[in-house]
Design a protein around this motif. Structure first.
Motif, PDB file in Angstrom:
ATOM      1  N   PRO A  88      31.653  27.947  -1.914  1.00 12.17           N
ATOM      2  CA  PRO A  88      30.507  27.773  -1.024  1.00 12.17           C
ATOM      3  C   PRO A  88      29.534  28.940  -1.141  1.00 12.17           C
ATOM      4  O   PRO A  88      29.947  30.094  -1.132  1.00 12.17           O
ATOM      5  CB  PRO A  88      31.144  27.710   0.370  1.00 12.17           C
ATOM      6  CG  PRO A  88      32.489  28.316   0.235  1.00 12.17           C
ATOM      7  CD  PRO A  88      32.913  28.120  -1.189  1.00 12.17           C
ATOM      8  N   GLU A 111      26.203  29.309   4.369  1.00 12.23           N
ATOM      9  CA  GLU A 111      26.961  29.051   5.605  1.00 12.23           C
ATOM     10  C   GLU A 111      27.158  27.544   5.796  1.00 12.23           C
ATOM     11  O   GLU A 111      28.221  27.097   6.212  1.00 12.23           O
ATOM     12  CB  GLU A 111      26.218  29.652   6.802  1.00 12.23           C
ATOM     13  CG  GLU A 111      27.008  29.603   8.092  1.00 12.23           C
ATOM     14  CD  GLU A 111      28.331  30.372   8.052  1.00 12.23           C
ATOM     15  OE1 GLU A 111      29.262  29.968   8.778  1.00 12.23           O
ATOM     16  OE2 GLU A 111      28.452  31.360   7.299  1.00 12.23           O
ATOM     17  N   LYS A 139      30.012  26.468   3.748  1.00 12.25           N
ATOM     18  CA  LYS A 139      31.280  26.924   4.339  1.00 12.25           C
ATOM     19  C   LYS A 139      31.699  26.003   5.477  1.00 12.25           C
ATOM     20  O   LYS A 139      32.874  25.636   5.590  1.00 12.25           O
ATOM     21  CB  LYS A 139      31.156  28.369   4.834  1.00 12.25           C
ATOM     22  CG  LYS A 139      31.060  29.380   3.713  1.00 12.25           C
ATOM     23  CD  LYS A 139      30.825  30.781   4.263  1.00 12.25           C
ATOM     24  CE  LYS A 139      30.546  31.741   3.103  1.00 12.25           C
ATOM     25  NZ  LYS A 139      29.983  33.008   3.548  1.00 12.25           N
TER      26      LYS A 139
END
Length: 112
Positions: A52, A55, A58
């Motif tokens: 990833p 964010e 993720k």
């Protein structure tokens, strides 16, 4: 901030959706377009072939691992896709298969 789910590849699933996502009826046109455009990146992340970079990616992985419910459009469409391809296939047949045994024939009610 880097853009999420960047990929140069289109995503197709010829095994489960040989005519394309939009023609099968499981997805809206918008969902089908999102899968085709970003599904390759979704798949790479889900399979661990790609790390990833943002964010958002993720959080997407947390959904893939079952650690949280899907919230974004990307998370929802990927979850829907995964649930569709992993569910057991139901099929109906008019012939073939094992002959059904009539339970009455096998039951013997005598006390010999």
């Amino acid at each position: 901030m880097a853009e999420s789910f960047i990929t140069a590849h289109r995503f197709f699933d010829n095994k489960n959706y040989p005519r394309g996502f939009s023609r099968h009826g499981d997805f809206t046109i918008k969902e089908a377009q999102l899968l085709e455009r970003l599904g390759y990146a979704f798949n790479e992340l889900d399979l661990g072939k790609r790390e990833p970079a943002t964010e958002e990616e993720k959080l997407f992985l947390d959904v893939c691992r079952g650690e949280r419910e899907p919230v974004t459009e990307a998370e929802k469409v990927w979850s829907k896709y995964i649930n569709r391809i992993r569910r057991p296939k139901r099929f109906h047949t008019l012939s073939g298969g094992k002959p059904q045994v009539d339970a009455v024939e096998d039951f013997n009610d005598s006390d010999d």
